[in-house]
Design a protein around this motif. Structure first.
Motif, short mmCIF file in Angstrom:
data_model
loop_
_atom_site.label_atom_id
_atom_site.label_comp_id
_atom_site.label_asym_id
_atom_site.label_seq_id
_atom_site.Cartn_x
_atom_site.Cartn_y
_atom_site.Cartn_z
N ASP A 73 0.80 -1.23 0.00
CA ASP A 73 0.00 0.00 0.00
C ASP A 73 0.83 1.28 0.00
N LYS A 74 1.92 1.27 -0.74
CA LYS A 74 2.65 2.52 -0.95
C LYS A 74 1.80 3.46 -1.79
N PRO A 75 1.73 4.74 -1.46
CA PRO A 75 0.92 5.68 -2.25
C PRO A 75 1.21 5.61 -3.74
N GLU A 76 2.49 5.43 -4.09
CA GLU A 76 2.85 5.34 -5.51
C GLU A 76 2.20 4.12 -6.16
N TYR A 77 2.23 2.98 -5.47
CA TYR A 77 1.64 1.77 -6.02
C TYR A 77 0.13 1.90 -6.16
N LEU A 78 -0.51 2.50 -5.19
CA LEU A 78 -1.96 2.66 -5.24
C LEU A 78 -2.36 3.51 -6.45
N GLU A 79 -1.61 4.57 -6.70
CA GLU A 79 -1.92 5.42 -7.84
C GLU A 79 -1.66 4.69 -9.16
N ARG A 80 -0.58 3.94 -9.21
CA ARG A 80 -0.29 3.18 -10.43
C ARG A 80 -1.34 2.11 -10.69
N MET A 81 -1.86 1.51 -9.61
CA MET A 81 -2.92 0.52 -9.77
C MET A 81 -4.19 1.16 -10.32
N ARG A 82 -4.44 2.40 -9.96
CA ARG A 82 -5.63 3.11 -10.47
C ARG A 82 -5.49 3.43 -11.95
N ILE A 87 -2.58 -5.93 -15.37
CA ILE A 87 -1.84 -6.39 -14.20
C ILE A 87 -1.38 -7.81 -14.48
N PHE A 88 -0.08 -8.08 -14.30
CA PHE A 88 0.46 -9.41 -14.61
C PHE A 88 1.12 -10.00 -13.36
N PHE A 89 0.66 -11.19 -12.96
CA PHE A 89 1.22 -11.90 -11.80
C PHE A 89 2.07 -13.07 -12.29
N THR A 90 3.29 -13.14 -11.80
CA THR A 90 4.20 -14.22 -12.19
C THR A 90 3.90 -15.49 -11.39
N GLY A 91 4.61 -16.55 -11.73
CA GLY A 91 4.48 -17.81 -11.01
C GLY A 91 5.31 -17.84 -9.74
N GLY A 92 5.22 -18.96 -9.04
CA GLY A 92 5.93 -19.13 -7.78
C GLY A 92 5.05 -19.84 -6.77
N ASP A 93 4.87 -19.22 -5.61
CA ASP A 93 4.07 -19.77 -4.52
C ASP A 93 2.85 -18.88 -4.31
N GLN A 94 1.65 -19.40 -4.62
CA GLN A 94 0.45 -18.57 -4.53
C GLN A 94 0.12 -18.13 -3.10
N VAL A 95 0.60 -18.88 -2.11
CA VAL A 95 0.35 -18.49 -0.72
C VAL A 95 1.06 -17.18 -0.40
N ARG A 96 2.20 -16.94 -1.03
CA ARG A 96 2.89 -15.67 -0.83
C ARG A 96 2.06 -14.50 -1.35
N LEU A 97 1.33 -14.72 -2.43
CA LEU A 97 0.49 -13.65 -2.96
C LEU A 97 -0.60 -13.26 -1.97
N THR A 98 -1.27 -14.25 -1.39
CA THR A 98 -2.32 -13.91 -0.42
C THR A 98 -1.72 -13.37 0.87
N GLU A 99 -0.54 -13.84 1.24
CA GLU A 99 0.10 -13.36 2.46
C GLU A 99 0.40 -11.87 2.40
N PHE A 100 0.86 -11.40 1.25
CA PHE A 100 1.31 -10.01 1.15
C PHE A 100 0.30 -9.07 0.51
N LEU A 101 -0.75 -9.61 -0.13
CA LEU A 101 -1.72 -8.73 -0.80
C LEU A 101 -3.13 -8.77 -0.20
N SER A 102 -3.52 -9.87 0.41
CA SER A 102 -4.88 -9.95 0.97
C SER A 102 -5.08 -8.88 2.04
N GLY A 103 -6.24 -8.23 1.97
CA GLY A 103 -6.55 -7.19 2.95
C GLY A 103 -5.92 -5.85 2.67
N THR A 104 -5.25 -5.69 1.53
CA THR A 104 -4.59 -4.43 1.20
C THR A 104 -5.50 -3.53 0.38
N GLN A 105 -5.22 -2.24 0.41
CA GLN A 105 -5.92 -1.31 -0.46
C GLN A 105 -5.62 -1.61 -1.93
N LEU A 106 -4.40 -2.05 -2.19
CA LEU A 106 -3.99 -2.35 -3.56
C LEU A 106 -4.90 -3.41 -4.18
#
Length: 279
Positions: A73-82, A87-106
């Motif tokens: 939720d950096k202000p810069e990221y929020l504005e860029r998301m708007r 939006i492109f998500f790479t591969g890896g471990d999907q649990v990491r995605l929910t760990e760091f993004l769930s519940g965020t304004q982003l």
């Protein structure tokens, strides 16, 4: 009905996915944001995908570093998301995605825009599996047909009532997807082979691209399942699961539980109609 589009690849060689996004889905001047949080080395992976898009001529490609040390939720990221078109998500471990993004304004901004605007959200492997409201994150081979061996958790919730499983044929994941939908029969299971993916339009129409097969497991007609009654570490029993196999040129409509061919206008005919003079 969602106005955005989801593009999910089953993993493996993903140059065709990048080319699809570039050539058929969005104009060359589209703003593309890459999120590589699922990767073991997010910064290295994110920059590699940034370079891949730029090599195809995309001039507005940026990378959001979101991990243990960098918040979403950096202000810069929020504005860029708007402002982003893709939006492109790479591969890896999907649990990491929910760990760091769930519940965020982003994530809230992205989800709202996906439902209300023609935003494109694409992902490969883990970046595909996380798109639905529930995702499978564990279960191996025949062991996944034992109660307790197949595990699910919360996903991003961009689409409801779907389990997306990746590397499906290559890693023998039929059992865990069948188990998941047998346990939750109002869900549809979609198994994506490597180098094969789907485009989901209007939150309902699933079209295939790539060289392999997409497996649909439909539990809506189940007559019997013991998945909720059987004890832990016991095998499951299910009657009347329905399976479809889709390749490029076919689609599956989730709400209608309908398998059908895709009717495409021939490229030459489309070009002719686009260039015909007005009368």
């Amino acid at each position: 009905m969602s106005k955005g589009t989801l593009i999910a690849l089953g993993g493996g060689y993903d140059d065709d996915l990048i080319k699809l996004i570039r050539s058929e889905i969005c104009p060359i001047n589209s703003s593309i944001e890459i999120i590589a949080t699922a990767a073991t080395e997010p910064e290295e992976s994110g920059m590699a995908y940034k370079n891949a898009f730029e090599e195809l001529g995309c001039g507005k490609v940026q990378f959001m570093l979101i991990d243990e040390e960098h918040e979403a939720d950096k202000p810069e990221y929020l504005e860029r998301m708007r402002q982003a078109d893709v939006i492109f998500f790479t591969g890896g471990d999907q649990v990491r995605l929910t760990e760091f993004l769930s519940g965020t304004q982003l994530l809230d901004i992205m989800s709202k825009r996906y439902h209300e605007e023609p935003l494109i959200i694409a992902g490969t492997s883990a970046g595909a599996a996380v798109m639905s409201d529930r995702m499978i994150y564990d279960g191996y081979g025949h062991y996944s047909l034992i109660k307790g061996e197949m595990k699910t958790t919360q996903g991003f919730g961009l689409i409801q009532g779907v389990y997306l499983d990746t590397h499906f044929v290559e890693r023998g994941r039929f059992g865990r997807l069948a188990h998941a939908v047998a346990h939750d029969p109002h869900y549809v299971g979609i198994g994506l082979s490597e180098e094969t993916g789907i485009i989901i339009k209007e939150g309902n129409k699933v079209e295939v691209f790539g060289t392999g097969v997409v497996t649909i497991i439909d539990a809506s007609k189940i007559r019997f399942s013991n998945t909720r009654q059987v004890s832990e570490n016991e095998p499951i029993a299910v009657e009347n699961l329905i399976m479809h196999m889709l390749v490029e040129g076919y689609r599956y409509c989730l709400k209608e539980h309908l398998f059908q061919p895709v009717e495409h206008v021939p490229r030459q005919q489309a070009e002719t109609s686009n260039t015909a003079p007005a009368t």
